[in-house]
Write an enzyme that holds these catalytic residues in place. Structure first.
Site, PDB file in Angstrom:
ATOM      1  N   GLU A  88       0.805  -1.234   0.000  1.00 12.52           N
ATOM      2  CA  GLU A  88       0.000   0.000   0.000  1.00 12.52           C
ATOM      3  C   GLU A  88       0.837   1.283   0.000  1.00 12.52           C
ATOM      4  OE1 GLU A  88      -2.902  -0.363   3.112  1.00 12.52           O
ATOM      5  OE2 GLU A  88      -3.830  -2.105   2.218  1.00 12.52           O
ATOM      6  N   GLU A  99      -5.669 -10.801  -1.825  1.00 15.29           N
ATOM      7  CA  GLU A  99      -6.560 -10.648  -0.657  1.00 15.29           C
ATOM      8  C   GLU A  99      -8.031 -10.654  -1.073  1.00 15.29           C
ATOM      9  OE1 GLU A  99      -5.323  -7.344   1.825  1.00 15.29           O
ATOM     10  OE2 GLU A  99      -3.205  -7.710   1.402  1.00 15.29           O
TER      11      GLU A  99
HETATM   12  C1  XIL Z   1      -6.149  -6.624   7.940  1.00 16.22           C
HETATM   13  C2  XIL Z   1      -6.478  -7.816   8.809  1.00 16.22           C
HETATM   14  O1  XIL Z   1      -7.389  -8.642   8.139  1.00 16.22           O
HETATM   15  C3  XIL Z   1      -7.056  -7.342  10.120  1.00 16.22           C
HETATM   16  O2  XIL Z   1      -7.230  -8.442  11.008  1.00 16.22           O
HETATM   17  C4  XIL Z   1      -6.157  -6.299  10.762  1.00 16.22           C
HETATM   18  O3  XIL Z   1      -6.779  -5.778  11.910  1.00 16.22           O
HETATM   19  C5  XIL Z   1      -5.843  -5.186   9.800  1.00 16.22           C
HETATM   20  O4  XIL Z   1      -5.298  -5.723   8.603  1.00 16.22           O
HETATM   21  N1  XIL Z   1      -5.011  -4.838   3.348  1.00 16.22           N
HETATM   22  C6  XIL Z   1      -3.955  -5.613   3.777  1.00 16.22           C
HETATM   23  C7  XIL Z   1      -4.143  -6.540   4.903  1.00 16.22           C
HETATM   24  O5  XIL Z   1      -2.886  -5.603   3.155  1.00 16.22           O
HETATM   25  O6  XIL Z   1      -2.957  -6.717   5.632  1.00 16.22           O
HETATM   26  C8  XIL Z   1      -5.265  -6.074   5.795  1.00 16.22           C
HETATM   27  O7  XIL Z   1      -5.475  -7.066   6.782  1.00 16.22           O
HETATM   28  C9  XIL Z   1      -6.515  -5.820   4.993  1.00 16.22           C
HETATM   29  C10 XIL Z   1      -6.290  -4.737   3.988  1.00 16.22           C
END
Ligand code: XIL
Length: 417
Positions: free
Chosen positions: A192, A314
């Site tokens: 990100e 994701e």
């Molecule tokens: C999220 C997790 O799912 C949560 O449990 C945590 O509180 C925050 O992070 N983008 C990403 C992931 O790259 O690492 C994130 O994961 C969701 C959004």
């Protein structure tokens, strides 16, 4: 295939499988036909083929990683059973993030690093993967949301000395973590980094401790991204793991204005001579998603260089078709109202149809890994993001049974109600 012909094949096949003493992991079995010409019925869970087997065949690639993000809790119980049957890869939902692996030492100000990194939870996940012959995706070496402050402690008045100190922290961290997990097949080196401002002249987000630290004394804040890829490349070479993929991971790459920013950063890394192997597309989607734009995102990465690969990292599909303002305001409204524990069939059918189109779009040589952000609807970060609200974004329901979304993905002849 014609539904009635298909139903006949299913009947013959299931009789054959029964005669052979069962369908093993279900990789070759077919679901039962829909009931009596009326509304399609959800096939029985027992008839579900293994997702990983079906998709590897569809994509024509043995050992294609089909992953799920997990916490340690998912190494037991229903989740573990789903993982063992259906998935060939895992990602740590949180256990490999810097604030878990190397937090500040408690009680130190200015912050110092904990004496030892905390590999325990991530090791539990990696061991589970090894025991079950699953691959592991590394997520993530560096993310602005999880920066233990010891990384950026130093003498701010000594511009060059401070930059060197922060670089050394980055090197220490990346070296320790990559060496501890030598068998991951890919690392999200930076997560990100791109700004959400569409088509920005400066594509980097500035609300990042990494950016701020690197910008100290008037230096260029964006350099942290190239440094991270440079260091990761050096560590990879020292580990003699040339196949390990170094990735830039981000969300909203299916939105053209954000995608442009991500691609500029990829180009910066390439121009700086640092190694980068591809883009991780998070694909946190909802019912508004435009699959053509997902395809466009893959194609745009391919167009930068044929050496780049695409990972879906994701994937989840929220059951809410929220407006963009939902994500900035994080209230209901503009986010849509909670649908409760049992969302309407129309929503689940729409989700299933979208999932089918997405997995068809993933059938593309440059897409070499697909991971979902969770196993089953019993555990999803979308129950608290962007607001607290029941969500059902995955392929398996809260009891761990295959949803319509699962069936549309594994069987092109299934029709949804
Ligand atoms: C999220 C997790 O799912 C949560 O449990 C945590 O509180 C925050 O992070 N983008 C990403 C992931 O790259 O690492 C994130 O994961 C969701 C959004």
């Amino acid at each position: 295939m014609n539904r009635f012909v298909y139903a006949g094949v299913a009947a013959i096949l299931s009789a054959t499988l029964a005669a052979c003493g069962g369908g093993g992991d279900g990789g070759g079995s077919l679901p039962p036909p829909v009931g009596g010409g009326g509304t399609p019925q959800l096939p029985s869970p027992a008839s579900a083929p293994a997702l990983k087997t079906t998709l590897a065949a569809k994509f024509g690639m043995a050992n294609f990683p089909i992953g799920a993000a997990i916490e340690v809790a998912s190494t037991g119980g229903t989740d573990a059973a789903i993982l063992q049957k259906h998935f060939s890869s895992i990602t740590a939902e949180n256990a490999m993030k810097p604030d878990t692996i190397w937090p500040n030492k408690p009680g130190t100000a200015p912050a110092q690093p904990a004496d030892q990194p905390n590999f325990g939870p991530a090791d539990a996940l990696v061991n589970f993967a090894a025991t079950n012959s699953m691959q592991v995706r590394g997520h993530t070496l560096l993310w602005h949301q999880t920066v233990p402050t010891w990384f950026v402690v130093g003498d701010l008045n000594d511009t060059m000395g401070y930059r060197a100190t922060v670089q050394q922290h980055l090197r220490t961290y990346i070296t320790a973590v990559m060496n501890h997990f030598p068998d991951v097949y890919a690392w999200d080196v930076v997560n990100e980094a791109a700004t959400d401002t569409p088509n920005a002249a400066d594509p980097y987000r500035h609300d990042s401790l990494w950016y701020a630290a690197y910008a100290n004394g008037g230096l260029d804040g964006k350099d942290y991204v190239v440094d991270a890829f440079m260091i990761a490349g050096e560590v990879r070479a020292a580990m003699n793991k040339p196949g390990l993929k170094l990735m830039l991971n981000d969300y909203n790459t299916e939105i053209p204005g954000k995608r442009a920013n991500v691609l500029k950063i990829v180009q910066d890394v390439i121009n700086a001579g640092a190694p980068i192997d591809g883009v991780g597309h998070q694909l946190h989607l909802n019912l508004n998603a435009d699959v053509a734009q997902v395809t466009a995102a893959f194609a745009a990465v391919e167009a930068v260089s044929s050496t780049l690969t695409n990972h879906v990292t994701e994937l989840d599909v929220s059951i809410y078709a929220d407006p963009g303002t939902c994500f900035t305001q994080r209230t209901i409204p503009p986010c849509l109202a909670d649908l409760g524990a049992s969302p309407p069939q129309s929503v689940l059918s729409q989700q299933a149809t979208l999932y089918r189109a997405l997995f068809n779009a993933f059938n593309r040589p440059s897409v070499t890994s697909v991971s979902l952000w969770g196993v089953a609807d019993n555990h999803t970060w979308l129950n608290s993001w962007p607001v607290n609200r029941t969500n059902r974004p995955l392929l398996f329901d809260t009891a761990g049974n295959p949803k319509w979304a699962f069936w549309t993905v594994v069987d092109s002849s299934i029709t949804v109600p």
